[in-house]
Motif scaffolding. Structure first.
Motif, short mmCIF file in Angstrom:
data_model
loop_
_atom_site.label_atom_id
_atom_site.label_comp_id
_atom_site.label_asym_id
_atom_site.label_seq_id
_atom_site.Cartn_x
_atom_site.Cartn_y
_atom_site.Cartn_z
N ILE A 20 87.49 51.85 -32.21
CA ILE A 20 86.04 51.87 -32.43
C ILE A 20 85.54 53.31 -32.52
O ILE A 20 86.01 54.18 -31.79
N THR A 21 84.60 53.57 -33.43
CA THR A 21 83.98 54.89 -33.52
C THR A 21 82.97 55.04 -32.39
O THR A 21 82.04 54.23 -32.27
N VAL A 22 83.16 56.05 -31.55
CA VAL A 22 82.31 56.24 -30.37
C VAL A 22 81.79 57.68 -30.32
O VAL A 22 82.57 58.63 -30.49
N ALA A 23 80.51 57.82 -30.08
CA ALA A 23 79.90 59.13 -29.85
C ALA A 23 79.14 59.08 -28.54
O ALA A 23 78.37 58.15 -28.30
N ILE A 24 79.39 60.07 -27.68
CA ILE A 24 78.66 60.20 -26.42
C ILE A 24 77.51 61.18 -26.61
O ILE A 24 77.71 62.28 -27.13
N LEU A 275 75.75 45.79 -14.87
CA LEU A 275 76.72 45.74 -15.96
C LEU A 275 76.47 44.44 -16.71
O LEU A 275 76.87 43.36 -16.27
N GLU A 276 75.77 44.56 -17.82
CA GLU A 276 75.38 43.39 -18.61
C GLU A 276 74.93 43.85 -19.98
O GLU A 276 74.73 45.05 -20.22
N ALA A 277 74.78 42.89 -20.89
CA ALA A 277 74.31 43.17 -22.24
C ALA A 277 72.95 42.51 -22.45
O ALA A 277 72.64 41.48 -21.83
N GLU A 278 72.14 43.10 -23.31
CA GLU A 278 70.86 42.52 -23.69
C GLU A 278 70.56 42.91 -25.13
O GLU A 278 71.16 43.85 -25.68
N TYR A 279 69.65 42.17 -25.75
CA TYR A 279 69.30 42.44 -27.14
C TYR A 279 68.07 43.32 -27.25
O TYR A 279 67.09 43.15 -26.52
N LEU A 280 68.13 44.27 -28.18
CA LEU A 280 66.96 45.03 -28.58
C LEU A 280 66.13 44.19 -29.54
O LEU A 280 66.64 43.23 -30.12
N PRO A 281 64.85 44.51 -29.73
CA PRO A 281 64.01 43.71 -30.63
C PRO A 281 64.56 43.59 -32.05
O PRO A 281 64.31 42.58 -32.72
N ASP A 282 65.31 44.59 -32.51
CA ASP A 282 65.84 44.55 -33.88
C ASP A 282 67.19 43.83 -33.96
O ASP A 282 67.83 43.82 -35.01
N GLY A 283 67.64 43.24 -32.85
CA GLY A 283 68.89 42.47 -32.88
C GLY A 283 70.11 43.26 -32.46
O GLY A 283 71.19 42.67 -32.29
N ARG A 284 69.96 44.58 -32.30
CA ARG A 284 71.10 45.35 -31.80
C ARG A 284 71.33 45.07 -30.31
O ARG A 284 70.45 44.56 -29.63
N VAL A 285 72.52 45.41 -29.83
CA VAL A 285 72.89 45.09 -28.46
C VAL A 285 72.92 46.36 -27.62
O VAL A 285 73.41 47.41 -28.05
N LEU A 312 82.75 44.90 -27.60
CA LEU A 312 83.62 44.30 -28.61
C LEU A 312 83.15 42.90 -28.99
O LEU A 312 83.23 42.50 -30.16
N ALA A 313 82.65 42.15 -28.00
CA ALA A 313 82.12 40.82 -28.30
C ALA A 313 80.90 40.91 -29.21
O ALA A 313 80.72 40.11 -30.14
N ALA A 314 80.05 41.91 -28.96
CA ALA A 314 78.85 42.08 -29.79
C ALA A 314 79.22 42.49 -31.21
O ALA A 314 78.59 42.05 -32.18
N LEU A 315 80.24 43.31 -31.35
CA LEU A 315 80.65 43.77 -32.68
C LEU A 315 81.38 42.70 -33.47
O LEU A 315 81.50 42.79 -34.70
N ALA A 316 81.85 41.67 -32.78
CA ALA A 316 82.65 40.63 -33.44
C ALA A 316 81.79 39.59 -34.15
O ALA A 316 82.32 38.74 -34.87
N VAL A 317 80.47 39.63 -33.93
CA VAL A 317 79.58 38.65 -34.57
C VAL A 317 78.63 39.39 -35.49
O VAL A 317 78.34 40.58 -35.30
N PRO A 318 78.11 38.72 -36.52
CA PRO A 318 77.17 39.37 -37.44
C PRO A 318 75.92 39.86 -36.69
O PRO A 318 75.49 39.24 -35.72
N ARG A 319 75.37 40.93 -37.20
CA ARG A 319 74.17 41.49 -36.57
C ARG A 319 73.05 40.46 -36.57
O ARG A 319 72.81 39.78 -37.57
#
Length: 333
Positions: A20-24, A275-285, A312-319
């Protein structure tokens, strides 16, 4: 990725090494984070003990033990003592460590009523952070330090990436904002090691501060403080004198030891690690990984692997679609 401390670097490695391409993006480089000031010895400390902590700690312990074989990592297994000024039983997590046994009366310093011996990984943090950064870069990762954000919305506005990972430590209090995050200030003294080979941890009590001694080869790190709610990053001279005095009462060889540096870090305490995931208003995670208190190093690999799995789970599904587990909407707690 927001944050270049041990949690941010470790999570970034877990992602970058999958391709995965990662930038800090971070306000400070790893060498100037709270992680760089840590002792650090494996063991949960000042962290909310929910049912995930034991698993995260066990995963991280195994990883740190593996890294003992890599000299560049700065990880060694060291024996030593942990002691309490009041009668106390050892915590459950320590009883399974190599060499565990209760201390005999003659092994306890003056003023301590109970204690136990064990062996655990001790990490020379400046070296370890350098190792993690080199490993991250070798996997193709990029670090942009000197960058700060006023909010997560501001951070999201400057990138089109599908997933943002928040490893901002105490910065999460204002960045998220999450007012459950509270700094617990820790001040330490770095000195030339006069020949100490074992660690010592004297637990804080009603009448005494936390005292610790961690040998790091040619240097020794002495602590410490647990000042909840204190945001000051300036070393206090009186506190430094007390730290050296208390350490020398345990190890007389430290009297007159040459002082190299006075350091301060802010542990990111929270009732429970977030440690959890949530959605931004534009659908990004947005994936959160913060609130580790004084156990950032001790939980780092376990938390990083879980955070990476969410990414990885978020990237595996369409935006715009939701991965299994359905992250919460932005702002929902």
């Amino acid at each position: 990725m927001i944050g270049a401390g041990v949690s941010g670097l470790t999570t970034a490695i877990c992602l970058a090494e999958t391709g995965i391409t990662v930038a800090i993006h971070a306000e400070r480089p790893p060498s100037r984070t709270t992680s760089s000031v840590a002792g650090a010895i494996w063991g949960p400390h000042l962290v909310g003990m929910d049912d995930r902590v034991a698993r995260w700690g066990a995963v991280t312990l195994d990883r740190l033990l593996d890294l003992v074989a890599e000299p560049a990592a700065g990880v060694r297994v060291v024996s030593g003592r942990q002691a309490s000024r009041a009668p106390a039983a050892p915590p459950r997590w320590v009883t399974g460590l190599p060499g565990f046994r209760l201390c005999a009366d003659g092994e306890l310093p003056l003023g301590f009523a109970a204690g136990w011996r064990y062996c655990a990984p001790v990490v020379e943090m400046p070296v370890y952070l350098g190792y993690l950064l080199a490993r991250f870069r070798a996997a193709g990762g990029r670090l942009h330090d000197g960058q700060s954000f006023g909010s997560l919305d501001e951070a999201a506005a400057v990138t089109g990436t599908r997933v943002i990972v928040n490893c901002s430590g105490t910065g999460a209090r204002n960045l998220v904002p999450d007012h459950d995050v509270m700094p617990v200030r820790g001040q330490v003294v770095e000195a030339i090691n006069p020949g100490i080979t074992e660690f010592f941890i004297g637990l804080a009590g009603e009448s005494a501060e936390l005292t610790y001694i961690f040998p790091l080869g040619g240097t020794v790190r002495l602590g410490g403080t647990e000042d909840a709610g204190d945001w000051s990053l300036e070393p206090d001279p009186a506190t430094a004198k007390r730290i050296v005095r208390d350490a020398a009462a345990i190890e007389p060889e430290l009297r007159g030891a040459r002082i190299l540096a006075h350091l301060v870090g802010l542990r990111p305490a929270r009732p429970a690690v977030r440690l959890e995931a949530e959605y931004l208003p534009d659908g990004r995670v947005l994936v959160h990984n913060y609130g580790h208190g004084g156990a950032g190093v001790s939980l780092s690999w376990g938390c990083a692997l879980d955070a990476a799995a969410l990414v990885l789970a978020a990237l595996a599904v369409p935006r715009g679609q939701r991965a299994a587990g359905t992250p919460r909407s932005r702002g929902a707690g």
